[in-house]
Design an enzyme around this catalytic site. Structure first.
Site, PDB file in Angstrom:
ATOM      1  N   LYS A 176      -2.182   9.645  38.206  1.00 50.32           N
ATOM      2  CA  LYS A 176      -4.331   9.507  38.248  1.00 50.32           C
ATOM      3  C   LYS A 176      -3.711   9.540  36.629  1.00 50.32           C
ATOM      4  O   LYS A 176      -3.917  10.922  35.654  1.00 50.32           O
ATOM      5  CB  LYS A 176      -5.147  10.756  38.470  1.00 50.32           C
ATOM      6  N   GLU A 251       1.027  21.264  30.791  1.00 47.98           N
ATOM      7  CA  GLU A 251       1.181  21.078  29.683  1.00 47.98           C
ATOM      8  C   GLU A 251      -0.599  21.026  28.906  1.00 47.98           C
ATOM      9  O   GLU A 251      -0.839  20.261  29.151  1.00 47.98           O
ATOM     10  CB  GLU A 251       1.640  19.570  29.585  1.00 47.98           C
ATOM     11  N   CYS A 285      -1.028  17.256  21.608  1.00 51.64           N
ATOM     12  CA  CYS A 285      -1.045  19.202  21.272  1.00 51.64           C
ATOM     13  C   CYS A 285      -0.397  20.285  20.913  1.00 51.64           C
ATOM     14  O   CYS A 285      -0.982  20.908  20.225  1.00 51.64           O
ATOM     15  CB  CYS A 285      -1.124  19.032  22.644  1.00 51.64           C
ATOM     16  N   GLU A 382      -9.324  24.396  19.633  1.00 54.43           N
ATOM     17  CA  GLU A 382      -7.779  23.646  18.847  1.00 54.43           C
ATOM     18  C   GLU A 382      -8.798  22.309  18.582  1.00 54.43           C
ATOM     19  O   GLU A 382      -9.624  21.788  19.092  1.00 54.43           O
ATOM     20  CB  GLU A 382      -7.368  22.970  20.792  1.00 54.43           C
TER      21      GLU A 382
HETATM   22  P1  NAD Z   1     -11.251  17.321  29.658  1.00 57.63           P
HETATM   23  O1  NAD Z   1     -11.463  18.877  29.439  1.00 57.63           O
HETATM   24  O2  NAD Z   1     -12.688  17.456  30.137  1.00 57.63           O
HETATM   25  O3  NAD Z   1     -10.482  16.325  30.082  1.00 57.63           O
HETATM   26  C1  NAD Z   1      -8.344  16.365  29.489  1.00 57.63           C
HETATM   27  C2  NAD Z   1      -8.138  15.449  30.223  1.00 57.63           C
HETATM   28  O4  NAD Z   1      -8.480  15.799  31.443  1.00 57.63           O
HETATM   29  C3  NAD Z   1      -8.411  14.400  30.716  1.00 57.63           C
HETATM   30  O5  NAD Z   1      -7.786  13.199  30.746  1.00 57.63           O
HETATM   31  C4  NAD Z   1      -9.261  14.441  31.787  1.00 57.63           C
HETATM   32  O6  NAD Z   1      -9.720  12.925  32.696  1.00 57.63           O
HETATM   33  C5  NAD Z   1      -9.137  15.162  32.758  1.00 57.63           C
HETATM   34  N1  NAD Z   1      -9.432  15.883  33.266  1.00 57.63           N
HETATM   35  C6  NAD Z   1     -11.194  16.628  33.607  1.00 57.63           C
HETATM   36  N2  NAD Z   1     -10.891  17.133  34.109  1.00 57.63           N
HETATM   37  C7  NAD Z   1      -9.956  16.898  35.789  1.00 57.63           C
HETATM   38  C8  NAD Z   1     -10.303  17.779  36.260  1.00 57.63           C
HETATM   39  N3  NAD Z   1     -11.018  18.144  37.245  1.00 57.63           N
HETATM   40  N4  NAD Z   1      -9.030  17.114  37.444  1.00 57.63           N
HETATM   41  C9  NAD Z   1      -8.593  15.980  36.889  1.00 57.63           C
HETATM   42  N5  NAD Z   1      -8.378  15.900  35.762  1.00 57.63           N
HETATM   43  C10 NAD Z   1      -9.286  16.188  34.382  1.00 57.63           C
HETATM   44  O7  NAD Z   1     -11.988  17.159  28.331  1.00 57.63           O
HETATM   45  P2  NAD Z   1     -11.371  15.777  26.828  1.00 57.63           P
HETATM   46  O8  NAD Z   1     -12.367  15.154  26.284  1.00 57.63           O
HETATM   47  O9  NAD Z   1     -10.751  14.304  27.576  1.00 57.63           O
HETATM   48  O10 NAD Z   1     -10.297  16.470  25.970  1.00 57.63           O
HETATM   49  C11 NAD Z   1     -10.469  18.110  24.992  1.00 57.63           C
HETATM   50  C12 NAD Z   1      -9.911  18.048  25.254  1.00 57.63           C
HETATM   51  O11 NAD Z   1      -8.837  18.341  26.092  1.00 57.63           O
HETATM   52  C13 NAD Z   1      -8.799  18.454  23.718  1.00 57.63           C
HETATM   53  O12 NAD Z   1      -9.701  19.220  22.912  1.00 57.63           O
HETATM   54  C14 NAD Z   1      -7.656  18.434  24.042  1.00 57.63           C
HETATM   55  O13 NAD Z   1      -7.810  20.118  24.062  1.00 57.63           O
HETATM   56  C15 NAD Z   1      -7.594  18.326  25.464  1.00 57.63           C
HETATM   57  N6  NAD Z   1      -6.739  17.412  25.671  1.00 57.63           N
HETATM   58  C16 NAD Z   1      -5.004  18.067  25.154  1.00 57.63           C
HETATM   59  C17 NAD Z   1      -4.080  16.810  25.431  1.00 57.63           C
HETATM   60  C18 NAD Z   1      -2.510  17.570  25.953  1.00 57.63           C
HETATM   61  O14 NAD Z   1      -2.008  16.553  25.750  1.00 57.63           O
HETATM   62  N7  NAD Z   1      -2.683  18.819  25.366  1.00 57.63           N
HETATM   63  C19 NAD Z   1      -4.231  15.200  25.901  1.00 57.63           C
HETATM   64  C20 NAD Z   1      -6.048  15.236  26.051  1.00 57.63           C
HETATM   65  C21 NAD Z   1      -6.739  16.147  25.530  1.00 57.63           C
END
Ligand code: NAD
Length: 480
Positions: A176, A251, A285, A382
Site C-alpha cells: 500500500k 522503519e 526520517c 521529530e
Molecule cells: P501519520 O502518522 O498519520 O502517517 C504516517 C504514514 O503512515 C502515512 O504514510 C500514512 O498513510 C500511514 N498510516 C497512517 N495510519 C496507518 C495505519 N493505521 N496503517 C497503515 N498505514 C498508516 O502521519 P503523517 O501526517 O502522514 O506524517 C507525519 C509523521 O509521520 C511525521 O511527523 C513523521 O514522524 C512520520 N513519517 C515518517 C516517515 C519515515 O520515513 N520514517 C515518513 C513519513 C512520515
C-alpha cells in the site's frame, strides 16, 4: 486534471483495476493546492484478491530460477532508468520536491534494485560438518507473501526499498503506497509489469490506511509486515502483527542530533549540515534536526548556517533553479507553525523564516532558531520539516547525553577533526546510522535502520535481504 500527471489504478493479480466500489480520494499538487488526480481506494474484497494473488505469485516467483529473477529485476531497473525524467515529474507534481531531486531519486532506486537483484544471488545457506551420519545444512528461503505500507516523503524510495528486497529474496508483496503520492508507485509497478514479473508477485493497492493495514495484517497468508512511517503508527501495526505472531520490519521516525565539537571547522560543518537539513524540505526520517554546537563555535556556525538558508530558492519544484519545494501536505505546515510558536514562547529566537509563505501551496520558509531550550517541543518531537534549532553545549559528555535522551535512535551526526573524538561519538551515539564530518544519505550497499523506538530491521546491504528470508535447518540421514 493536469495532463503531465499519470493514470492512477491499483495493480492486482497482474491487471490494473479500480476499487470495487469506485471510491476515490483526491491527489493534490502541494505547490498549487490543485487536485491533479483521483486515487482508487480498495475494498476488503480487493484486498482479499490481492492476497490470493500474492499467494499464487509467491509460488510462481520463488520457483523462478535465480538467474531469471535477477534478469527480470534488472530489466525493471533499466525501464525505470529510461523513464526517470517522466517519473521525476510525476513525483514532483504529487509530492513537491524539486525536479532534480525527484529524478535523482528515481535513478537511485533503480540502481538499488540492481544491487538487491545481484545480492540475492548470494543468499547462501551452508553445509555444517555433522557430529553423526547426517548431512547437516542450513538453507535460506523467502518468507512468503509480504504486506508493506509506505509513506509519501520518498514516493519512489520508500516503496522500492520494500519491493526490491522482497522480490530479490523471492517473496511476493502486496504494497500500500501513500494515497498522497500514488502516481510514482504506479509508474514503478509498470516497470516491473513490463519487465515480466509474474502475475501476483507484485500487487499495488491504495485505500483507507487503517482499514487496509488491519485487513492485510490479519490475513493468514501474509507472512511478514513491513512499514515505513511514524512511530505511533509503527507501534500500532507491530502490535497487530504481534497478535498474529508475524515478524515485522519497522522503519520509523528519528530526531537526529548533530554534534559540532570544539575542534571542528564551524563553516564547513554548517554548510554540510544545512545542505542535508533542507533536502526534501526536511521531510526525511534521518534529517539532521537538533544542532548541538560547542559554545566556542556557535556564532560562526550559526552565521554560516543562516547564509546557507538564505541561499535556498523556495518554489514550485517544476521550476528551474528551485532548491526547496513545498511541504508535502497541509498537515506539515500546521505542524511547523505549532513548533515555532512553542519554541518562541519558551524563549527561542527566530533568526530566519519561521512561517508559511504568503502564496498558494504548502510552502514553509527555511527556518533557523537559536537559544532553543531543551524542553521546547522542536527539541523533543521529530519536526519532519525545514526547521533547524541550534543550541550551545560546553561539555561533550553532556552533549552526548542530550543526543541520546530521546526515545529515537535513527541517525546521528558528528563533526570533529580528531579521530579519537570521532570514535568517542561513534561509540557514544545510540543510533543505527552515523556520519562523521558530513551528513550522509542512505546508500544501498549498507544497512539503514534504527535503535529504540525508531524501529527494527534494516534496509539496504545484505542485512536488507535478511528480513525477507527464513532459515531452515535440515539434517539428512543418508540411506542406501
Ligand atoms: P501519520 O502518522 O498519520 O502517517 C504516517 C504514514 O503512515 C502515512 O504514510 C500514512 O498513510 C500511514 N498510516 C497512517 N495510519 C496507518 C495505519 N493505521 N496503517 C497503515 N498505514 C498508516 O502521519 P503523517 O501526517 O502522514 O506524517 C507525519 C509523521 O509521520 C511525521 O511527523 C513523521 O514522524 C512520520 N513519517 C515518517 C516517515 C519515515 O520515513 N520514517 C515518513 C513519513 C512520515
Amino acid at each position: 486534471m493536469t495532463r503531465q500527471y499519470t493514470s492512477l489504478q491499483m495493480f492486482i493479480a497482474g491487471a490494473w483495476c479500480a476499487g470495487g466500489t469506485g471510491r476515490t480520494a483526491p491527489v493534490i499538487d502541494p505547490a498549487t493546492e490543485e487536485v491533479i488526480g483521483q486515487v482508487p481506494l480498495a475494498t476488503t474484497g480487493d484486498l482479499d484478491r490481492a492476497v490470493d494473488a500474492a499467494v499464487a505469485g509467491f509460488e510462481a516467483w520463488r520457483s523462478t530460477p535465480i538467474a531469471r529473477r535477477t534478469a527480470v529485476l534488472r530489466a525493471a531497473a533499466d525501464l525505470l532508468t529510461e523513464r526517470a525524467d517522466h517519473v521525476g515529474r510525476v513525483m514532483t507534481l504529487e509530492q513537491g520536491k524539486p525536479l532534480p531531486e525527484a529524478r535523482g531519486e528515481a535513478l537511485r532506486v533503480a540502481d538499488a534494485l540492481r544491487w538487491h537483484a545481484d545480492d540475492a544471488r548470494r543468499a547462501y545457506g551452508r553445509i555444517i560438518p555433522s557430529a553423526d551420519d547426517t548431512v547437516l545444512s542450513v538453507r535460506r528461503e523467502p518468507v512468503g507473501p509480504v504486506a508493506a505500507f509506505v509513506p509519501w516523503n520518498f514516493p519512489a524510495g520508500s516503496p522500492m526499498r520494500k519491493i526490491s528486497a522482497a522480490l530479490a529474496a523471492g517473496c511476493s508483496i502486496v504494497i500500500k503506497a501513500s494515497e498522497e503520492t500514488p502516481g510514482t508507485a504506479c509508474e514503478i509497478v509498470r516497470c516491473f509489469q513490463e519487465a515480466g514479473v509474474p502475475d501476483g508477485a507484485l500487487n499495488l493497492v491504495f485505500g483507507e490506511p487503517a482499514e487496509v493495514s488491519a485487513h492485510l495484517i490479519a490475513s493468514p497468508a501474509v507472512r511478514l509486515v513491513a512499514f515505513t512511517g511514524s512511530i505511533p503508527v509503527g507501534k500500532l501495526l507491530a502490535a497487530r502483527a504481534g497478535a498474529e505472531m508475524k515478524p515485522t520490519l519497522m522503519e520509523l521516525g528519528g530526531h537526529a542530533p548533530v554534534i559540532v565539537c570544539a575542534d571542528a571547522d564551524p563553516v564547513t560543518a554548517a554548510r554540510r549540515a544545512a545542505k542535508a537539513k533542507f533536502v526534501n524540505a526536511g521531510q526525511v526520517c534521518t534529517s539532521p534536526s537538533r544542532f548541538l554546537v560547542h559554545e566556542s563555535l556557535i556564532e560562526d556556525f550559526t552565521a554560516e548556517f543562516v547564509r546557507a538558508a538564505d541561499a535556498i530558492v523556495v518554489g514550485n519544484g517544476l521550476d528551474d533553479g528551485v532548491t526547496m519545494g513545498p511541504m508535502a501536505n497541509e498537515r506539515r505546515v500546521k505542524a511547523m507553525e505549532d513548533l515555532v510558536v512553542d519554541a518562541v514562547s519558551r524563549g527561542a529566537e527566530v533568526v530566519r523564516g519561521g512561517g508559511r509563505l504568503d502564496r498558494a501551496g504548502y510552502f514553509f520558509a527555511p527556518t533557523v532558531l537559536t537559544g532553543v531550550p531543551g524542553d521546547a517541543r522542536v527539541m523533543v518531537e521529530e519536526p519532519f520539516g525545514p526547521i533547524a534549532p541550534i543550541t550551545a553545549f560546553t561539555d561533550l559528555d553532556d552533549a552526548l547525553k542530550t543526543a541520546n535522551a530521546l526515545p529515537y535512535g535513527l541517525a546521528a551526526y558528528g563533526f570533529t577533526r580528531s579521530s579519537a573524538t570521532a570514535e568517542r561519538l561513534v561509540r557514544g551515539f545510540d543510533a543505527g546510522i552515523l556520519s562523521i564530518n558530513h551528513c550522509g544519505g542512505s546508500v544501498h550497499e549498507a544497512p539503514s535502520g534504527g535503535f529504540k523506538e525508531s524501529g527494527h530491521g534494516r534496509e539496504g546491504g545484505p542485512e536488507g535481504l535478511e528480513g525477507y528470508l527464513v532459515t531452515k535447518r535440515v539434517s539428512h540421514l543418508l540411506e542406501d
